[in-house]
Design an enzyme around this catalytic site. Structure first.
Site, short mmCIF file in Angstrom:
data_model
loop_
_atom_site.label_atom_id
_atom_site.label_comp_id
_atom_site.label_asym_id
_atom_site.label_seq_id
_atom_site.Cartn_x
_atom_site.Cartn_y
_atom_site.Cartn_z
N HIS A 222 0.75 -1.28 0.03
CA HIS A 222 -0.08 -0.11 -0.08
C HIS A 222 0.82 1.34 -0.11
O HIS A 222 0.55 2.19 -0.88
CB HIS A 222 -0.92 0.17 1.43
CG HIS A 222 -1.72 1.25 1.25
ND1 HIS A 222 -3.07 1.17 1.05
CD2 HIS A 222 -1.68 2.33 1.98
CE1 HIS A 222 -3.61 2.43 1.18
NE2 HIS A 222 -2.69 3.26 1.94
N GLU A 223 2.06 1.25 0.93
CA GLU A 223 2.60 2.21 0.93
C GLU A 223 3.73 2.65 -0.32
O GLU A 223 3.99 3.63 -0.53
CB GLU A 223 3.52 2.46 2.26
CG GLU A 223 2.76 2.39 3.54
CD GLU A 223 2.04 3.61 3.64
OE1 GLU A 223 2.33 4.88 3.09
OE2 GLU A 223 0.54 3.67 4.17
N HIS B 205 2.05 4.77 -2.69
CA HIS B 205 2.27 6.12 -2.40
C HIS B 205 3.42 6.58 -3.02
O HIS B 205 3.81 7.53 -3.57
CB HIS B 205 1.93 6.65 -0.88
CG HIS B 205 0.48 6.32 -0.50
ND1 HIS B 205 -0.38 6.76 -0.95
CD2 HIS B 205 0.00 5.63 0.35
CE1 HIS B 205 -1.58 6.52 -0.64
NE2 HIS B 205 -1.24 5.96 0.44
#
Length: 450
Positions: free
Chosen positions: A21-22, A25
């Site tokens: 998920h990170e 980003h």
């Protein structure tokens, strides 16, 4: 299974999902030219870390593994040198900021697609969609489903496994569509009458069973497993016992046993069993299990399934690379939609909040799936990744969806939400997430005490 290993498996599962998920980003920020200061797995005190690259980005692991973050250069958080201002997050265009924030949940869906692709391409085993038995006067019985029918399709979606039957039925019910089964009987495909979606409750633990369709496992009357310290063990029921009657009611299928126990919490039940060709009478009292607003009985027994029956009813499924990609995208979409519909029903009060699991419940699911095998574990990881993706898109301040909501407001009104108002919303979001987390933990504790 020790608590230590359960915790380790939980950390492994959450770390995989959080890192990806990170990473979404992070990659988006790099593409947009934003300077990344930190990439952290976990929160709190730094355990290990090292700086890499021309930007001296610090990659670290922190003490609390329940989450993570990517810290970008931002004038709202610290002073920025003049030469770096064009690389600060807050100075990026609306489209770039939206892309960076959205990429976290997007990568959760990509990760789920990857896991499902791995399953479909490498192959998996499941039960054939063969009806073992039909509950009398049930919805399935009333539309004409019979023993040994093969479920061919659900609303024209081709079915290959028992799991397909469950998924497609739940999906169409959640979308408020009536259910149309096609069955294969004597080599002929037959379209049955519809089952109205209003007659099926998604609160049921087993949707297919609530409709009245049972697989081959239900044909057993023999106990194959007894939980430790359960009412069954305390009452001296034994593995291998054949249950003939309960309170003088004749038992034909395992479902008969389940239904009687389910409606009899804290009630004395007299079991008439056959043990080593001898008739024995045993009194048992099911414990109380709470599900939603209702209480049910639980005895702690599972049926014994003949190895030959398992072999005859098991199917190996494997797909080509292109079919695997297509199916993985479709399945990710289906489960994303189911997760979103579940959240909507929670908000509307159509689902009980007691169905929410916290870290303890997730840890137990992760550990069980890990020990069940590789396919089971990555299936759970795919589901968790989808859940994280959907939840992060909800318009709740402090989540990615909250930031995306700010950007949509900025797009339509041509100016950003004032910082003071954003701060108020963030505080409200933190409070909401804290209360929700505590409630989920409370649910976990209550389940472990049952």
């Amino acid at each position: 299974m020790s608590i230590f290993y359960t915790i380790l498996i939980f950390i492994l599962a959450t770390s995989i999902i959080v890192v990806f998920h990170e990473f979404g980003h992070y990659i988006a920020a790099r593409i947009c030219g934003v300077k990344v200061l930190e990439f952290s797995l976990g929160f709190g005190k730094k355990l290990i870390g090292k700086k890499y690259g021309k930007d001296k980005t610090e990659y670290k692991v922190c003490l609390l593994p329940l989450g993570g973050y990517v810290k970008m250069l931002d004038e709202r958080e610290l002073p920025v040198n003049e030469e770096d201002k064009n690389r600060a997050f807050n100075n990026q265009s609306l489209a770039k900021r939206f892309f960076i924030v959205f990429s976290g949940p997007l990568f959760n869906f990509i990760l789920a697609i990857f896991f499902y692709f791995t399953i479909f391409f490498n192959g998996y085993t499941d039960f054939k969609p063969i009806v073992g038995s039909v509950i009398s006067n049930s919805l399935a019985y009333n539309i004409g489903i019979k023993n040994d029918d093969i479920i061919y399709s659900v609303n024209n979606i081709r079915i290959k496994t028992w799991s397909d039957v469950n998924l497609q039925t739940i999906k169409f019910i959640s979308e408020k569509n009536d259910i149309f089964y096609k069955i294969l009987r004597n080599k002929k495909i037959i379209l049955l009458d519809k089952i109205e979606y209003q007659k099926i409750s998604l609160e049921n633990e087993n949707i297919i069973e609530s409709i009245g369709i049972l697989n081959f496992i239900n044909k057993s009357q023999k106990i194959g497993f007894i939980e430790k310290n359960s009412p069954a063990e305390v009452s001296n029921l034994k593995v291998g016992d054949i249950i003939l009657y309960i309170n003088d009611k004749k038992i034909n299928y395992w479902n008969d046993i389940v239904n009687i126990i389910k409606i009899s919490p804290k009630k004395n039940l007299r079991f008439h069993v056959s043990r080593n060709n001898k008739s024995i009478f045993i009194d048992v009292i099911p414990q109380v299990i709470s599900q939603g607003s209702a209480n049910y009985g639980k005895l702690g027994i599972s049926p014994l399934i003949d190895d030959q029956a398992i072999l005859e009813n098991t199917i190996n499924v494997k797909h080509s690379i292109f079919e695997s990609l297509k199916l993985s995208i479709v399945k990710t979409y289906d489960f994303s939609l189911l997760t979103f519909n579940f959240v909507v029903k929670l908000v509307k009060g159509e689902h009980s909040l007691k169905s929410i699991s916290g870290p303890v419940g997730i840890a137990n699911y992760a550990a069980d799936s890990f020990y069940s095998g590789f396919i089971s574990f990555i299936s759970l990881l795919a589901l968790l990744s989808i859940s994280i993706g959907v939840l992060n898109l909800l318009p709740i301040p402090m989540l990615d969806g909250g930031h995306l909501m700010y950007y949509l407001v900025e797009f339509f009104f041509r100016k950003p939400i004032p910082d003071k108002f954003q701060l108020i919303l963030q505080q409200a979001g933190i409070s909401f997430l804290l209360v929700l987390s505590l409630y989920a933990l409370y649910n976990d504790i209550m389940r472990t005490m049952q």
